[in-house]
Motif scaffolding. Structure first.
Motif, PDB file in Angstrom:
ATOM      1  N   LEU A 333       0.775  -1.255   0.159  1.00  0.00           N
ATOM      2  CA  LEU A 333      -0.005  -0.176  -0.016  1.00  0.00           C
ATOM      3  C   LEU A 333       0.848   1.526   0.049  1.00  0.00           C
ATOM      4  O   LEU A 333       0.355   2.314  -0.841  1.00  0.00           O
ATOM      5  N   MET A 334       1.797   1.305   1.034  1.00  0.00           N
ATOM      6  CA  MET A 334       2.689   2.401   0.870  1.00  0.00           C
ATOM      7  C   MET A 334       3.344   2.490  -0.435  1.00  0.00           C
ATOM      8  O   MET A 334       3.817   3.716  -1.089  1.00  0.00           O
ATOM      9  N   SER A 335       3.908   1.578  -1.203  1.00  0.00           N
ATOM     10  CA  SER A 335       4.607   1.870  -2.562  1.00  0.00           C
ATOM     11  C   SER A 335       3.741   2.392  -3.555  1.00  0.00           C
ATOM     12  O   SER A 335       3.928   3.200  -4.197  1.00  0.00           O
ATOM     13  N   LEU A 336       2.365   1.878  -3.433  1.00  0.00           N
ATOM     14  CA  LEU A 336       1.350   2.359  -4.479  1.00  0.00           C
ATOM     15  C   LEU A 336       1.134   4.010  -3.792  1.00  0.00           C
ATOM     16  O   LEU A 336       1.101   4.730  -5.046  1.00  0.00           O
ATOM     17  N   LEU A 340       1.492   7.275  -6.471  1.00  0.00           N
ATOM     18  CA  LEU A 340       0.595   8.339  -6.491  1.00  0.00           C
ATOM     19  C   LEU A 340       0.934   9.578  -6.405  1.00  0.00           C
ATOM     20  O   LEU A 340       0.790  10.402  -7.356  1.00  0.00           O
ATOM     21  N   LEU A 341       1.888   9.708  -5.222  1.00  0.00           N
ATOM     22  CA  LEU A 341       2.238  11.143  -5.064  1.00  0.00           C
ATOM     23  C   LEU A 341       3.326  11.623  -6.373  1.00  0.00           C
ATOM     24  O   LEU A 341       3.343  12.668  -6.607  1.00  0.00           O
ATOM     25  N   ASP A 342       4.095  10.577  -6.544  1.00  0.00           N
ATOM     26  CA  ASP A 342       5.220  10.623  -7.533  1.00  0.00           C
ATOM     27  C   ASP A 342       4.487  11.232  -9.124  1.00  0.00           C
ATOM     28  O   ASP A 342       5.029  11.915 -10.128  1.00  0.00           O
ATOM     29  N   ALA A 343       3.398  10.849  -9.224  1.00  0.00           N
ATOM     30  CA  ALA A 343       2.493  10.751 -10.719  1.00  0.00           C
ATOM     31  C   ALA A 343       1.748  12.262 -10.471  1.00  0.00           C
ATOM     32  O   ALA A 343       1.350  12.690 -11.679  1.00  0.00           O
ATOM     33  N   THR A 344       1.566  12.951  -9.694  1.00  0.00           N
ATOM     34  CA  THR A 344       0.780  14.226  -9.431  1.00  0.00           C
ATOM     35  C   THR A 344       1.557  15.016 -10.113  1.00  0.00           C
ATOM     36  O   THR A 344       2.715  15.438 -10.123  1.00  0.00           O
ATOM     37  N   VAL A 345       0.787  15.894 -10.806  1.00  0.00           N
ATOM     38  CA  VAL A 345       1.259  17.137 -11.286  1.00  0.00           C
ATOM     39  C   VAL A 345       2.136  18.221 -10.422  1.00  0.00           C
ATOM     40  O   VAL A 345       3.108  18.652 -10.632  1.00  0.00           O
ATOM     41  N   ASP A 386      10.189  -1.205  16.344  1.00  0.00           N
ATOM     42  CA  ASP A 386      11.402  -0.906  15.502  1.00  0.00           C
ATOM     43  C   ASP A 386      10.637  -0.654  14.006  1.00  0.00           C
ATOM     44  O   ASP A 386       9.954  -1.619  13.735  1.00  0.00           O
ATOM     45  N   SER A 387      11.205   0.160  13.453  1.00  0.00           N
ATOM     46  CA  SER A 387      10.454   0.570  12.286  1.00  0.00           C
ATOM     47  C   SER A 387      11.082  -0.205  11.011  1.00  0.00           C
ATOM     48  O   SER A 387      12.138  -0.483  10.971  1.00  0.00           O
ATOM     49  N   PRO A 388      10.163  -0.690  10.070  1.00  0.00           N
ATOM     50  CA  PRO A 388      10.513  -1.224   8.884  1.00  0.00           C
ATOM     51  C   PRO A 388      11.174  -0.320   7.932  1.00  0.00           C
ATOM     52  O   PRO A 388      10.899   0.938   8.096  1.00  0.00           O
ATOM     53  N   ASP A 389      11.865  -0.439   6.911  1.00  0.00           N
ATOM     54  CA  ASP A 389      12.379   0.529   5.947  1.00  0.00           C
ATOM     55  C   ASP A 389      11.093   1.180   5.178  1.00  0.00           C
ATOM     56  O   ASP A 389      10.068   0.419   4.757  1.00  0.00           O
ATOM     57  N   GLY A 390      11.505   2.405   5.015  1.00  0.00           N
ATOM     58  CA  GLY A 390      10.260   3.251   4.262  1.00  0.00           C
ATOM     59  C   GLY A 390      10.925   4.673   4.327  1.00  0.00           C
ATOM     60  O   GLY A 390      11.126   5.024   5.164  1.00  0.00           O
ATOM     61  N   GLY A 398       9.931   4.543  -7.425  1.00  0.00           N
ATOM     62  CA  GLY A 398      10.294   3.044  -7.080  1.00  0.00           C
ATOM     63  C   GLY A 398      10.921   2.681  -5.659  1.00  0.00           C
ATOM     64  O   GLY A 398      11.438   1.594  -5.515  1.00  0.00           O
ATOM     65  N   ALA A 399      10.431   3.440  -4.550  1.00  0.00           N
ATOM     66  CA  ALA A 399      10.931   3.021  -3.248  1.00  0.00           C
ATOM     67  C   ALA A 399      10.220   1.589  -2.763  1.00  0.00           C
ATOM     68  O   ALA A 399       9.332   1.592  -3.080  1.00  0.00           O
TER      69      ALA A 399
END
Length: 476
Positions: A333-336, A340-345, A386-390, A398-399
């Protein structure tokens, strides 16, 4: 030129020179102070309020300059005025025209003799109107030829009222100089009466007020611009608040999920606004019961303020809900969301935590994107998971976002929050203060009680940004 006095009035005595000098000194000191403040004021043509302030400074300086010059004329007395017969000779022998902006180029005088149809102008009036000093002065019948067409009726009415009804002249009109420049002239005058009470002549003082009127127009225009800017800002604020209120769950106390048989989570949340109520940010919190019986918990923050940010937050939260309902796991879900943010104008950055709670195994599966990790409170103590990568949403294409799991126990309390609880100290100070609430959380009966404790701890802070807190208490 004859005395500028009606025949039935005695001559006024001029003021004492010392008292006028004192007024001149005070005026010049004030002018210097205003000019100093104006120079120190910030210059930003994009800011309507600063444009309006600068226009007011300019207008004040123009008015103080005029006052200084008028007081100097009052102190020095009127200049010698040649008779009508000697006007042409005086014009030819007059000194060069003074620079524009000085007293002599701003105030002139004239007299029109109705008995002989002769006119007498001061050299200053020639300068104001841009006329050749060797040319004869214009008569009252010829004067309108210099005036703009739309202003001629105004001049005619003023002159007629003066000559026929003996009324004083006090009005403005625009003249066109030979070089094509349009100047605004303020004319003050009155009739000079003969012994039989008839009007023998008319005298007038004409003042070039072009720069003053230009400054006044600038103040008016910038004031109107500032008002429009404020109205637009108020409309945008109102829209941003409405968007925020429409999207954030309107919780009043604990949230009960609608379809759950046996309650497994006690939920409560709160939104803490910034100290500047005009700054509506992109913070959100959310809890959603999913079709498979799991519960979605999420908090996040889209950077910036205003309508566009509130709208972007609504879009992002809608995407979170939609993908979670479709069964998308937190990492994917975070990848998507990042795509979405990367594709915004319009480029944007955001942070978020997304959790799925499985009540059968009391397992929490979660992922984060550059966001503070959830806090887990158990047995009167608390710790940060403990935080996972992100990385931040929208920061890079492509993160990859990994997931983490945590098994919860009855009585555990999970706290999710956004940044901004403690201004200027980052997330560390907020986490330390939240963890210090562990003993009090241990004695709380509901999630709502815990949220109230958080609000009491952080609610009075002078926050530069919004903040949200979401608490989930495991009941079984």
């Amino acid at each position: 030129m004859p005395s500028h006095l009606s025949a039935d009035r005695p001559a006024a005595q001029p003021p004492g020179r010392g008292s006028v000098d004192a007024l001149i000194s005070q005026t010049r000191r004030l002018k210097g102070d205003v000019d100093a403040v104006r120079r120190d004021a910030p210059v930003d043509d994009a800011d309507p309020q600063e444009r309006w302030q600068r226009a007011l400074y300019d207008l004040a300086l123009h008015q103080l300059s005029d006052l200084d010059e008028h007081l100097a004329q009052l102190r020095d007395g009127p200049p010698p005025v040649p008779s009508a017969a000697g006007a042409e000779t005086a014009a030819r022998t007059a000194p060069p025209a003074p620079r524009r902006g000085s007293l002599l180029s701003r105030v002139g005088s004239a007299e029109w003799n109705l008995l002989t149809d002769e006119a007498s102008w001061s050299g200053e009036l020639y300068e104001i109107l841009g006329r050749d000093r060797s040319a004869p002065p214009l008569t009252l019948d010829e004067l309108p030829s210099l005036v703009l067409d739309e202003d001629r009726p105004r001049l005619t009415v003023m002159v007629t009222a003066c000559l026929v009804d003996a009324k004083r002249i006090d009005g403005e009109f625009r003249v066109v100089r030979p070089d094509g420049e349009v100047r605004t002239v303020h004319m003050m005058g009155e009739p000079v009466l003969a012994a039989d009470g008839s009007t023998a002549s008319m005298w007038a003082v004409l003042r070039d007020v072009s720069e003053l009127r230009r400054s006044e127009r600038a103040v008016s225009e910038t004031r109107d611009s500032l008002q429009r800017h404020r109205q637009r800002a108020q409309s945008e604020l109102r829209l941003a608040v409405e968007l925020q209120e429409a999207v954030l769950p309107p919780w009043r106390g604990s949230l009960r999920l609608p379809h759950r048989g046996t309650e497994t989570l006690d939920l409560a949340a709160h939104h803490l606004p910034s100290s500047a109520r005009t700054l509506i940010g992109g913070d959100w919190y959310d809890a959603l019961e999913l079709a498979d019986g799991e519960t979605l918990l999420s908090v996040g923050d889209l950077t910036g303020h205003g309508v566009s940010v509130a709208s972007g937050m609504a879009t992002l939260l809608g995407a979170v809900r939609g993908m979670a309902m479709a069964g998308t796991q937190p990492g994917q879900l975070m990848s998507l969301l990042n795509q979405l943010l990367d594709a915004t104008v319009q480029p944007a950055l955001g942070s978020a935590v997304c959790c799925r709670y499985r009540p059968e195994s009391r397992t929490l599966v979660w992922a984060q994107a550059g966001h503070p990790a959830p806090l887990l409170f158990r047995g009167g103590t608390g710790r940060r998971l403990d935080s996972p990568d992100g990385v931040l949403l929208g920061a890079t294409s492509g993160a990859v976002y990994t997931q983490a799991e945590e098994t919860l126990e009855p009585g555990d309390l999970l706290l999710l929050h956004t940044e901004g609880l403690v201004p200027g100290h980052g997330d560390t100070a907020a986490v330390d203060r939240l963890l210090a609430l562990a003993p009090r959380f241990g004695g709380a009966r509901t999630a709502h009680d815990c949220v109230r404790m958080v609000v009491e701890e952080f609610g009075e802070n002078e926050r530069e940004d919004d903040a949200c807190v979401l608490i989930a208490r495991v009941t079984s």
